[in-house]
Write an enzyme that holds these catalytic residues in place. Structure first.
Site, short mmCIF file in Angstrom:
data_model
loop_
_atom_site.label_atom_id
_atom_site.label_comp_id
_atom_site.label_asym_id
_atom_site.label_seq_id
_atom_site.Cartn_x
_atom_site.Cartn_y
_atom_site.Cartn_z
N TYR A 166 -71.97 54.66 -9.94
CA TYR A 166 -71.23 55.71 -10.65
C TYR A 166 -70.83 56.84 -9.69
O TYR A 166 -69.68 57.31 -9.69
CB TYR A 166 -72.15 56.23 -11.76
N LYS A 170 -67.13 58.10 -8.76
CA LYS A 170 -66.73 59.46 -9.11
C LYS A 170 -66.24 60.24 -7.89
O LYS A 170 -65.31 61.05 -7.99
CB LYS A 170 -67.89 60.19 -9.78
P1 NAI Z 1 -68.63 59.14 -23.79
O1 NAI Z 1 -69.40 57.88 -23.64
O2 NAI Z 1 -68.73 59.89 -25.07
O3 NAI Z 1 -67.09 58.89 -23.52
C1 NAI Z 1 -66.57 57.88 -22.73
C2 NAI Z 1 -65.50 57.16 -23.51
O4 NAI Z 1 -64.84 56.23 -22.65
C3 NAI Z 1 -66.09 56.35 -24.66
O5 NAI Z 1 -65.48 56.74 -25.88
C4 NAI Z 1 -65.77 54.92 -24.30
O6 NAI Z 1 -65.52 54.07 -25.41
C5 NAI Z 1 -64.56 55.08 -23.40
N1 NAI Z 1 -64.35 53.95 -22.52
C6 NAI Z 1 -65.28 53.29 -21.79
N2 NAI Z 1 -64.73 52.27 -21.12
C7 NAI Z 1 -63.40 52.30 -21.39
C8 NAI Z 1 -62.30 51.51 -20.98
N3 NAI Z 1 -62.47 50.49 -20.14
N4 NAI Z 1 -61.08 51.82 -21.43
C9 NAI Z 1 -60.91 52.85 -22.30
N5 NAI Z 1 -61.92 53.62 -22.75
C10 NAI Z 1 -63.16 53.36 -22.29
O7 NAI Z 1 -69.09 60.08 -22.57
P2 NAI Z 1 -68.51 61.48 -22.05
O8 NAI Z 1 -69.67 62.25 -21.60
O9 NAI Z 1 -67.57 62.08 -23.00
O10 NAI Z 1 -67.74 61.02 -20.72
C11 NAI Z 1 -66.37 61.27 -20.46
C12 NAI Z 1 -66.15 61.23 -18.98
O11 NAI Z 1 -66.81 62.33 -18.36
C13 NAI Z 1 -66.69 60.00 -18.28
O12 NAI Z 1 -65.81 59.60 -17.26
C14 NAI Z 1 -67.99 60.47 -17.70
O13 NAI Z 1 -68.40 59.68 -16.61
C15 NAI Z 1 -67.60 61.87 -17.29
N6 NAI Z 1 -68.71 62.77 -17.06
C16 NAI Z 1 -69.45 63.24 -18.11
C17 NAI Z 1 -70.48 64.13 -17.88
C18 NAI Z 1 -71.23 64.74 -18.99
O14 NAI Z 1 -72.04 65.65 -18.70
N7 NAI Z 1 -71.04 64.31 -20.23
C19 NAI Z 1 -70.87 64.51 -16.52
C20 NAI Z 1 -69.99 64.02 -15.49
C21 NAI Z 1 -68.97 63.16 -15.78
#
Ligand code: NAI
Length: 300
Positions: A166, A170
């Site tokens: 990851y 990133k």
């Molecule tokens: P989340 O799990 O709620 O959202 C991620 C979304 O991406 C999910 O709805 C999922 O269905 C969708 N997804 C996964 N694979 C996919 C694909 N192949 N095509 C289309 N959609 C897909 O998690 P969150 O926290 O909202 O994460 C959003 C972004 O922020 C991610 O990239 C995560 O790595 C990044 N991030 C989040 C942090 C946090 O503190 N929540 C910290 C650092 C980065």
């Protein structure tokens, strides 16, 4: 000062069925953007699929008087990325903003990582940003306008135990934004990165309920929206965003040590290591050429 709007601008938000992407979509649509709500609706590890979560976000936007369309293609393949951009073109006739937000986790300490834990993570986060942004980029160049946001993470920028797959993906996105900033400059295309800190299904367990409740994902979206706005003044920058705090994260280069009277030796490196390690005085290079100029100047 007037409020910022996105009237007529078309935004693709990937992974918009929940967490951060949902909030980004609601804010952009609430300010007049036409939003492609993309999400496969899978589990945190990327398995499974369900159109339900994305549809709920579309319904929410429409109920509030906004415009949105659901797209359930995966960002993780070139065909999926092209199809997502096609949804924007077919529905709204253009694409101005791409928020690369889709993400999955398959954490494991480095010595236990297997290809099935590495490849899908790189595919969704890093390759996915290529697959979605590239077909949009063609249109952005033609219309001489575009805004690209990638979602980085402190796991890559600073490092985090158990997240080699990851973290590498990133930090790769930060590099992508740096290059896109260079290539987009002539076309008024700006590319920036956010490293969010938000309580979502991805992080709740790690943060604990108390902290997760305070780090509401909606507090990240204003920064994403600013970077997506036509007034955004920067490109190639990265911001740490969480809980209402916003801070620039940058790559700086120290003054370094240079030997000019004779070829550098391994002992020189040892004997001058304190100088080499200095960070109290640093430069932020605008691009790789800037750095080359610094070295070339010292050589002449
Ligand atoms: P989340 O799990 O709620 O959202 C991620 C979304 O991406 C999910 O709805 C999922 O269905 C969708 N997804 C996964 N694979 C996919 C694909 N192949 N095509 C289309 N959609 C897909 O998690 P969150 O926290 O909202 O994460 C959003 C972004 O922020 C991610 O990239 C995560 O790595 C990044 N991030 C989040 C942090 C946090 O503190 N929540 C910290 C650092 C980065």
């Amino acid at each position: 000062m007037v409020d910022l709007g996105f009237d007529g601008k078309v935004a693709i938000v990937t992974g918009a069925g929940g967490g951060l992407g949902r909030e980004h979509s609601l804010l952009l649509a609430g300010r007049g953007a036409l939003v492609v709500v993309n999400d496969v609706g899978g589990a945190v590890d990327g398995t499974g699929g369900d159109a339900g979560p994305g549809q709920l976000v579309v319904d929410e936007i429409k109920a509030a008087g906004g415009e949105a369309v659901l797209d359930t293609n995966s960002v993780a393949t070139p065909e999926g990325g092209a199809a997502i951009v096609q949804t924007a073109l077919d529905t709204f006739g253009r694409v101005d903003i791409v928020v690369n937000n889709a993400g999955i986790l398959r954490d494991k300490s480095f010595h236990n990582l297997t290809p099935d834990l590495v490849d899908p993570v790189i595919d969704v986060h890093l390759r996915g940003a290529f697959y979605v942004t590239q077909p949009a980029w063609v249109h952005m160049r033609e219309q001489a306008y575009g805004r690209v946001i990638v979602t980085a993470s402190s796991a890559g920028i600073f490092g985090n135990f158990g997240q080699a797959n990851y973290g590498a993906a990133k930090m790769g996105l930060v590099g992508l934004a740096h290059v896109l900033a260079q290539e987009g400059e002539r076309y008024n295309i700006k590319a920036n990165a956010v490293a969010p800190i938000a309580g979502t299904r991805m992080t709740r367990e790690v943060f604990g309920d108390e902290l997760a409740d305070m780090l509401t994902p909606g507090l990240v979206s204003p920064v994403v929206a600013w970077l997506a706005h036509e007034d955004c003044p920067v490109s190639g920058h990265t911001y740490s965003v969480g809980g209402g705090r916003v801070a620039r994260v940058f790559v700086g280069e120290g003054p370094g040590y240079m030997r000019t009277d004779a070829p550098l030796t391994i002992e020189d490196v040892r004997d001058h290591f304190d100088e080499i390690e200095r960070t109290d005085d640093f430069s932020i290079m605008r691009n790789a050429t800037d750095e080359l100029r610094v070295v070339a100047k010292l050589l002449r």
